[in-house]
Scaffold this active site. Structure first.
Site, mmCIF file in Angstrom:
data_model
loop_
_atom_site.group_PDB
_atom_site.id
_atom_site.type_symbol
_atom_site.label_atom_id
_atom_site.label_comp_id
_atom_site.label_asym_id
_atom_site.label_seq_id
_atom_site.Cartn_x
_atom_site.Cartn_y
_atom_site.Cartn_z
ATOM 1 N N ASP A 31 9.522 8.021 -21.961
ATOM 2 C CA ASP A 31 9.952 7.168 -20.923
ATOM 3 C C ASP A 31 11.449 7.273 -20.570
ATOM 4 O O ASP A 31 12.160 7.231 -21.637
ATOM 5 C CB ASP A 31 9.500 5.771 -20.898
ATOM 6 C CG ASP A 31 9.331 5.246 -19.538
ATOM 7 O OD1 ASP A 31 8.282 4.580 -19.335
ATOM 8 O OD2 ASP A 31 10.404 4.877 -19.048
ATOM 9 N N PHE A 72 1.978 9.441 -16.728
ATOM 10 C CA PHE A 72 2.356 8.413 -15.382
ATOM 11 C C PHE A 72 3.862 8.571 -14.741
ATOM 12 O O PHE A 72 3.988 8.180 -13.691
ATOM 13 C CB PHE A 72 2.307 7.112 -16.140
ATOM 14 C CG PHE A 72 1.050 6.373 -16.401
ATOM 15 C CD1 PHE A 72 0.073 5.838 -15.635
ATOM 16 C CD2 PHE A 72 0.759 6.570 -18.029
ATOM 17 C CE1 PHE A 72 -1.154 5.398 -16.024
ATOM 18 C CE2 PHE A 72 -0.599 6.233 -18.330
ATOM 19 C CZ PHE A 72 -1.450 5.310 -17.441
ATOM 20 N N SER A 76 7.332 5.900 -7.558
ATOM 21 C CA SER A 76 6.169 5.630 -6.752
ATOM 22 C C SER A 76 6.210 4.339 -5.740
ATOM 23 O O SER A 76 5.446 3.736 -5.431
ATOM 24 C CB SER A 76 5.264 4.789 -7.765
ATOM 25 O OG SER A 76 5.566 3.752 -8.693
ATOM 26 N N ASN A 91 11.380 14.298 -8.684
ATOM 27 C CA ASN A 91 10.913 13.584 -9.940
ATOM 28 C C ASN A 91 9.382 13.996 -10.366
ATOM 29 O O ASN A 91 9.003 13.800 -11.299
ATOM 30 C CB ASN A 91 11.304 12.010 -9.612
ATOM 31 C CG ASN A 91 12.424 11.627 -9.889
ATOM 32 O OD1 ASN A 91 13.385 12.435 -10.331
ATOM 33 N ND2 ASN A 91 12.909 10.454 -9.611
ATOM 34 N N TYR A 140 5.219 10.157 -0.996
ATOM 35 C CA TYR A 140 4.969 9.906 -2.350
ATOM 36 C C TYR A 140 3.497 10.511 -2.474
ATOM 37 O O TYR A 140 3.152 11.238 -3.496
ATOM 38 C CB TYR A 140 4.865 8.419 -2.414
ATOM 39 C CG TYR A 140 3.894 7.844 -3.603
ATOM 40 C CD1 TYR A 140 4.337 7.986 -4.761
ATOM 41 C CD2 TYR A 140 2.847 7.020 -3.226
ATOM 42 C CE1 TYR A 140 3.537 7.631 -5.906
ATOM 43 C CE2 TYR A 140 2.013 6.489 -4.187
ATOM 44 C CZ TYR A 140 2.611 6.870 -5.412
ATOM 45 O OH TYR A 140 1.887 6.273 -6.776
ATOM 46 N N HIS A 188 5.067 -5.097 -4.388
ATOM 47 C CA HIS A 188 3.740 -5.407 -4.253
ATOM 48 C C HIS A 188 3.072 -6.825 -4.040
ATOM 49 O O HIS A 188 4.088 -7.977 -4.221
ATOM 50 C CB HIS A 188 3.065 -4.873 -5.733
ATOM 51 C CG HIS A 188 3.195 -3.410 -5.871
ATOM 52 N ND1 HIS A 188 4.028 -3.074 -6.754
ATOM 53 C CD2 HIS A 188 2.726 -2.436 -5.472
ATOM 54 C CE1 HIS A 188 4.178 -1.642 -6.823
ATOM 55 N NE2 HIS A 188 3.221 -1.237 -5.826
ATOM 56 N N ARG A 281 4.090 -3.071 8.507
ATOM 57 C CA ARG A 281 4.881 -2.317 7.669
ATOM 58 C C ARG A 281 4.561 -0.566 7.784
ATOM 59 O O ARG A 281 3.405 -0.441 7.935
ATOM 60 C CB ARG A 281 4.993 -2.289 6.169
ATOM 61 C CG ARG A 281 5.738 -1.724 5.165
ATOM 62 C CD ARG A 281 5.709 -2.461 3.517
ATOM 63 N NE ARG A 281 4.268 -1.996 3.199
ATOM 64 C CZ ARG A 281 3.914 -2.223 1.852
ATOM 65 N NH1 ARG A 281 4.570 -3.030 1.033
ATOM 66 N NH2 ARG A 281 2.561 -2.351 1.595
HETATM 67 N N1 UFG Z 1 2.255 -6.958 1.868
HETATM 68 C C1 UFG Z 1 2.481 -8.079 2.748
HETATM 69 N N2 UFG Z 1 3.698 -8.592 2.539
HETATM 70 C C2 UFG Z 1 4.273 -8.062 1.145
HETATM 71 C C3 UFG Z 1 4.108 -7.047 0.484
HETATM 72 C C4 UFG Z 1 2.981 -6.431 0.854
HETATM 73 O O1 UFG Z 1 2.083 -8.450 3.603
HETATM 74 O O2 UFG Z 1 5.473 -8.882 1.060
HETATM 75 C C5 UFG Z 1 0.780 -6.404 2.413
HETATM 76 C C6 UFG Z 1 1.011 -4.862 2.735
HETATM 77 O O3 UFG Z 1 1.318 -4.833 4.085
HETATM 78 C C7 UFG Z 1 -0.310 -4.318 2.320
HETATM 79 C C8 UFG Z 1 -0.840 -5.328 1.128
HETATM 80 O O4 UFG Z 1 0.134 -6.266 1.219
HETATM 81 O O5 UFG Z 1 -1.043 -4.531 3.407
HETATM 82 C C9 UFG Z 1 -0.698 -4.385 -0.134
HETATM 83 O O6 UFG Z 1 0.513 -3.929 -0.303
HETATM 84 P P1 UFG Z 1 1.072 -3.603 -1.768
HETATM 85 O O7 UFG Z 1 2.536 -3.230 -1.527
HETATM 86 O O8 UFG Z 1 0.594 -4.364 -2.790
HETATM 87 O O9 UFG Z 1 0.147 -2.130 -1.827
HETATM 88 P P2 UFG Z 1 -0.001 -1.023 -1.259
HETATM 89 O O10 UFG Z 1 -1.447 -1.039 -0.417
HETATM 90 O O11 UFG Z 1 0.857 -0.822 -0.025
HETATM 91 O O12 UFG Z 1 0.180 0.168 -1.700
HETATM 92 C C10 UFG Z 1 -0.761 0.602 -2.826
HETATM 93 C C11 UFG Z 1 0.104 1.172 -4.110
HETATM 94 C C12 UFG Z 1 0.752 2.353 -3.886
HETATM 95 C C13 UFG Z 1 -0.084 3.443 -3.062
HETATM 96 C C14 UFG Z 1 -0.911 2.909 -1.973
HETATM 97 C C15 UFG Z 1 -1.717 3.629 -1.229
HETATM 98 O O13 UFG Z 1 0.712 -0.054 -4.763
HETATM 99 O O14 UFG Z 1 1.266 2.868 -5.148
HETATM 100 O O15 UFG Z 1 -1.435 1.818 -2.457
HETATM 101 O O16 UFG Z 1 -1.747 3.615 0.207
HETATM 102 F F1 UFG Z 1 0.500 4.455 -2.638
#
Ligand code: UFG
Length: 336
Positions: A31, A72, A76, A91, A140, A188, A281
């Site tokens: 890592d 891993f 990301s 990367n 990504y 997340h 988003r």
């Molecule tokens: N969300 C919010 N507010 C926030 C953060 C997230 O409303 O502050 C919403 C996002 O719009 C989404 C949901 O919560 O609808 C989940 O969002 P995350 O960012 O937690 O996760 P994602 O679904 O965007 O991302 C995940 C993985 C990524 C991967 C992606 C595939 O974390 O690595 O799914 O689409 F690429």
């Protein structure tokens, strides 16, 4: 037989390292700690550096009898990949290119690859199956798909066997509270909601409430990080036994909206979570739900923590006890 875990100090990597160690496997980590945490792999032998570093890979493959790699190490962040695609190609694709080249050189035949639901892009049907179209909507997902293809052709040419695991939304933490999720910056949903519960943030911005879902917010398939860890181990064992490449989705097959996640977090924490509606988003699909039947049948994968409340409970336990995430002041077992 040793398993090399690249990116083993990251969120999913460190839970996998802990799980493998508990199963009695010999594990070493590589890592660069650009996003991972030394404290997350306390007691595990670790080489510090990048997968791009050929001399370091030589040293690792010479010093250890590695039969399998769990890979891993990657950048990301979906949003960052759109603004800085070259970083993602460098990367993720170039790094994996070097790792695979060295695996071929040292005759290491098994690799379990950390792939993603982002390889599918906007799904045409739900639940998503492995054979569905892969049309990523960001660099990504594009780089992860490129790596899947690199692995496919490396099987045909060099007999390198790979299992690519396309995860949906990883969540939760070690049920015993030893390690957890700490990204900086955090993007997340669940950790952000828990930061609101801890009053480290004033409110949660809900990215869009005008999607065509029941409550208007996006639906995702959350999967416990320990269930992901279990799947990685089953994949290694499958490669050792059957020497056959494959691709599997990893999710629970159940979707929860952003608002449902907020409700679950309020229930578990007993605290109110103020929210505000923000614009959508870019690049967020309305609904992502996996069909994981293939993994359940072929890998005999049985998720242990499939209810959202357990995931939130374990995450909350860790965040409450580690309000500032990992504190990096301890000494770990470094080889380099
Ligand atoms: N969300 C919010 N507010 C926030 C953060 C997230 O409303 O502050 C919403 C996002 O719009 C989404 C949901 O919560 O609808 C989940 O969002 P995350 O960012 O937690 O996760 P994602 O679904 O965007 O991302 C995940 C993985 C990524 C991967 C992606 C595939 O974390 O690595 O799914 O689409 F690429």
């Amino acid at each position: 037989m040793t398993i090399l875990v690249t990116g083993g100090a990251g969120y999913i990597g460190s839970h996998t390292v802990l799980y493998l160690t508990e199963q009695g496997e010999k594990v070493i980590v590589l890592d660069d700690f650009s996003t991972g945490h030394k404290k997350a792999i306390e007691g595990t032998v670790c080489y510090e550096g990048k997968i791009h570093n050929s001399e370091l890979l030589d040293k690792i493959f010479i010093e250890n009898s590695i039969d399998s790699v769990i890979h891993f190490a990657a950048s990301s962040l979906v949003g960052e990949s759109v603004t800085n695609p070259l970083k993602y190609y460098e990367n993720n694709v170039m790094g994996t290119f070097n790792l695979v080249k060295k695996m071929a050189e040292y005759n290491v035949k098994n690799i379990v690859f950390s792939s993603t639901a982002a390889t599918y892009g906007e799904p045409k049907s739900i639940p998503i199956k492995e054979e569905d179209a892969t049309v990523p909507t960001n660099p990504y997902g594009e780089t992860k798909l490129a790596i899947e293809k690199l692995l496919k052709w490396s099987d045909e040419a060099y007999g390198l066997k790979s299992i690519a695991l396309r995860y949906f939304n990883a969540a939760g933490a070690d049920p015993e509270g030893r390690i957890g999720e700490d990204h900086n910056p955090e993007s997340h949903l669940i950790p952000i909601v828990l930061q609101v519960a801890l009053r480290k943030r004033n409110s949660l911005k809900i990215f869009g409430d005008d999607y065509s879902t029941e409550d208007g917010t996006c639906i995702r398939d959350y999967i416990h990080v320990l269930d992901l860890a279990q799947a990685h181990y089953l994949a290694v064992k499958k490669l050792r036994e059957e020497k056959k490449s494959a691709i599997y989705n990893l999710g629970n097959g159940t979707g929860f909206s952003v608002k449902q996640v907020v409700d679950a977090c309020e229930k578990v924490t007993g605290r109110s979570i103020p929210t505000e509606i923000a614009p959508r988003r870019a690049g967020d699909p309305a609904i992502l739900i996996a069909s994981s039947q293939k993994a359940q049948i072929n890998l005999q994968w049985k998720p242990q923590y499939s209810d959202l409340e357990s995931m939130v409970k374990h995450a909350w336990n860790w965040h409450q006890n580690n309000v500032n995430g990992y504190n990096e002041t301890f000494v770990y077992n470094s080889k380099v």
